[in-house]
Design a protein around this motif. Sequence first.
Motif, PDB file in Angstrom:
ATOM      1  N   LEU A 125      -6.146  11.356  -4.487  1.00 25.10           N
ATOM      2  CA  LEU A 125      -5.527  11.100  -3.179  1.00 25.10           C
ATOM      3  C   LEU A 125      -6.629  10.978  -2.132  1.00 25.10           C
ATOM      4  O   LEU A 125      -7.680  11.618  -2.243  1.00 25.10           O
ATOM      5  CB  LEU A 125      -4.581  12.235  -2.786  1.00 25.10           C
ATOM      6  N   SER A 126      -6.346  10.169  -1.112  1.00 25.37           N
ATOM      7  CA  SER A 126      -7.376   9.907  -0.112  1.00 25.37           C
ATOM      8  C   SER A 126      -6.775   9.908   1.292  1.00 25.37           C
ATOM      9  O   SER A 126      -5.635   9.501   1.500  1.00 25.37           O
ATOM     10  CB  SER A 126      -7.980   8.530  -0.417  1.00 25.37           C
ATOM     11  N   ALA A 174     -11.798  14.184   2.631  1.00 24.25           N
ATOM     12  CA  ALA A 174     -11.477  12.773   2.418  1.00 24.25           C
ATOM     13  C   ALA A 174     -10.781  12.516   1.092  1.00 24.25           C
ATOM     14  O   ALA A 174      -9.841  11.728   1.011  1.00 24.25           O
ATOM     15  CB  ALA A 174     -12.763  11.948   2.486  1.00 24.25           C
ATOM     16  N   LEU A 175     -11.209  13.221   0.034  1.00 26.15           N
ATOM     17  CA  LEU A 175     -10.726  12.901  -1.315  1.00 26.15           C
ATOM     18  C   LEU A 175     -10.202  14.145  -2.014  1.00 26.15           C
ATOM     19  O   LEU A 175     -10.854  15.202  -1.995  1.00 26.15           O
ATOM     20  CB  LEU A 175     -11.868  12.336  -2.154  1.00 26.15           C
ATOM     21  N   GLY A 176      -9.066  14.014  -2.672  1.00 25.18           N
ATOM     22  CA  GLY A 176      -8.489  15.126  -3.416  1.00 25.18           C
ATOM     23  C   GLY A 176      -8.182  14.719  -4.843  1.00 25.18           C
ATOM     24  O   GLY A 176      -7.758  13.582  -5.092  1.00 25.18           O
ATOM     25  N   ILE A 200       0.870  -1.199   0.000  1.00 26.04           N
ATOM     26  CA  ILE A 200       0.000   0.000   0.000  1.00 26.04           C
ATOM     27  C   ILE A 200       0.897   1.236   0.000  1.00 26.04           C
ATOM     28  O   ILE A 200       1.596   1.506   0.977  1.00 26.04           O
ATOM     29  CB  ILE A 200      -0.919   0.030   1.241  1.00 26.04           C
ATOM     30  N   PRO A 201       0.892   2.000  -1.131  1.00 22.23           N
ATOM     31  CA  PRO A 201       1.722   3.215  -1.161  1.00 22.23           C
ATOM     32  C   PRO A 201       1.069   4.349  -0.380  1.00 22.23           C
ATOM     33  O   PRO A 201      -0.164   4.480  -0.379  1.00 22.23           O
ATOM     34  CB  PRO A 201       1.792   3.563  -2.647  1.00 22.23           C
ATOM     35  N   VAL A 202       1.911   5.152   0.229  1.00 19.09           N
ATOM     36  CA  VAL A 202       1.381   6.262   1.012  1.00 19.09           C
ATOM     37  C   VAL A 202       2.364   7.437   0.957  1.00 19.09           C
ATOM     38  O   VAL A 202       3.585   7.234   0.960  1.00 19.09           O
ATOM     39  CB  VAL A 202       1.111   5.772   2.463  1.00 19.09           C
ATOM     40  N   ILE A 211      -1.243  10.057   3.568  1.00 17.52           N
ATOM     41  CA  ILE A 211      -2.217  10.313   2.502  1.00 17.52           C
ATOM     42  C   ILE A 211      -1.975   9.291   1.384  1.00 17.52           C
ATOM     43  O   ILE A 211      -0.843   9.113   0.935  1.00 17.52           O
ATOM     44  CB  ILE A 211      -2.080  11.761   1.958  1.00 17.52           C
ATOM     45  N   TYR A 212      -3.053   8.652   0.939  1.00 13.42           N
ATOM     46  CA  TYR A 212      -2.928   7.495   0.046  1.00 13.42           C
ATOM     47  C   TYR A 212      -3.298   7.837  -1.399  1.00 13.42           C
ATOM     48  O   TYR A 212      -4.382   8.373  -1.644  1.00 13.42           O
ATOM     49  CB  TYR A 212      -3.879   6.390   0.511  1.00 13.42           C
TER      50      TYR A 212
END
Length: 504
Positions: free
Chosen positions: A395-396, A376-378, A11-13, A271-272
């Motif tokens: 991004l989340s 929450a979401l970008g 999982i990248p972050v 941030i994911y």
Amino acid sequence: MTTSHIPEDRIPVIVGVGEIVDRPKDIAAGLEPLTLLEEALKRAEADSGARLLSEVQSLDVVNFLSWRYRDPEKQLAQRLGIAPAHLYYGPVGGESPIRYLHEAAQRIARGECSVAAVCGAEAQSTATKAQRAGVELPWTPFAHDVEEPKRGAAFQKPMAVALGVFRPITVYPLYESATSAHWGQTPREALKESGELWSTYARVAADNPNSWLKKTFTGDEITTATPDNRMIAWPYTKLMVANPTVNMGGALILTSLAKARAAGVPEEKLIYPLGGASAEEPRDYLIRDQFVESHAQTAVLKAVMDLVGGDGRKFDAIELYSCFPCVPKMARRTLGLGPDVQPTVTGGLTFFGAPLNTYMTHSACAMVRKLRSGGALGLLYGQGGFVTKHHGLVLSRAAPQAVLKQDTSVQAEADRNRRNVPDFTAEAVGKGQVEAFTVIYRANGEVEHGVTMLRTEDGRRTLGRIPASDTATLAYLQDMDRTPVGTTGNIVTAGDGMLEWRVG
Ligand SMILES: CC(=O)SCCNC(=O)CCNC(=O)[C@H](O)C(C)(C)COP(=O)(O)OP(=O)(O)OC[C@H]1O[C@@H](n2cnc3c(N)ncnc32)[C@H](O)[C@@H]1OP(=O)(O)O
């Protein structure tokens, strides 16, 4: 804590962001791009709260144009004392920071690395001021033996070059005129929309500590030509175009979630990247089917909307690339967003500043900060060339529920929507119907000449010059209440062999 079933090492972050703005009092003290890159990376590491730079295994450096080095990515790695397996210095493209972020995340998702960094920097303000003042900068010597990187201009037809419509500042106005006519706007209405939109970008820039121009402007101040805000190319004034004369560096550090936790990165920093999409238009803009939309942009934005349930209003924060007003004006229509939606977290390429290809590095930093503090979401939407290359990334704040996809191309969808492309000709007579146009201005405020993109009577495409002396045709083109797009005039061949277009 994540409830995701995906292994944490896949999982990248994004764990750290860093920016630097350099405003030297003494021009010789200005920092060179390599130093700005190094400093931005150190600040990103400090932001993460963990020691990560020495472990970077993937390093992407955004192309920069203000100074030339031989193998800048290697010189940067050497300065940092690292030897990443993936070490890349990319080609020109305003979308490229988003592509590199996405690719770095994909590398982590594939298990190829656990720490990655993306960075970019420009020092065009210092370089320009030093050149104008004849000051020799004490920087790494300019690598004269390294070829200049190819920019969009290198891919255009000789006729476009001869008429001056081979640079962003003269090509984007063609999209501006075609799109606004297509949307049924008078030029006055289109200009009002641009001014109000740009005023929003300026307000955000005024609150961003890293912006170059921290000042609010009304729409009218932005769109009205004055000695300080000269006309660049109709209908764009200086305050409506990107400002490359800045000194800035930006960097982001990504890790796997497992690595972030092992290194002790605080949970609230994470941030994911959720996914994204990319597509391109032909680099030679004259072989596109039309100028009222970009199929590549539309396909990319629809794909990122699909990631969040098909609704652009699901994004809590948005960055729409903003080299010129026509780009976010097109994008926000595709996303179904009205003027009430703030299109930037950064401040735009005019007011925040346009460190050439690396504006979106700063937007990604601003977006990470924004999501950390709420939302929450970008959406990050970057664009390069002449409405040519498009990349969107979501991004989340919450961990993803699905593995990051490896295939991001929506090129097939963009191409499926492309209609017939007219043949281009540099020789024509008879009537010519205006498809798009601009008027190019000199630095002293005088008209250099106008340019119409035309359809000939047999349906081919060509360009026509309007000399500065043809004041009637120039007035016709710059009428604020009636667009000339779709109207017909006469094509004639001038004494120098160039086609000219005249009203009537
Ligand atoms: C996909 C893409 O991103 S395409 C976009 C690619 N980028 C571009 O096309 C850049 C377009 N813009 C430009 O080339 C330049 O802004 C120009 C030519 C319009 C004006 O630049 P210059 O002629 O150097 O500006 P000028 O000499 O009049 O003034 C320099 C000052 O104005 C500022 N400035 C330059 N351009 C702008 C601008 N567009 N908006 C606001 N301020 C600007 C500079 O920061 C500098 O300020 P300072 O003296 O406080 O340091």
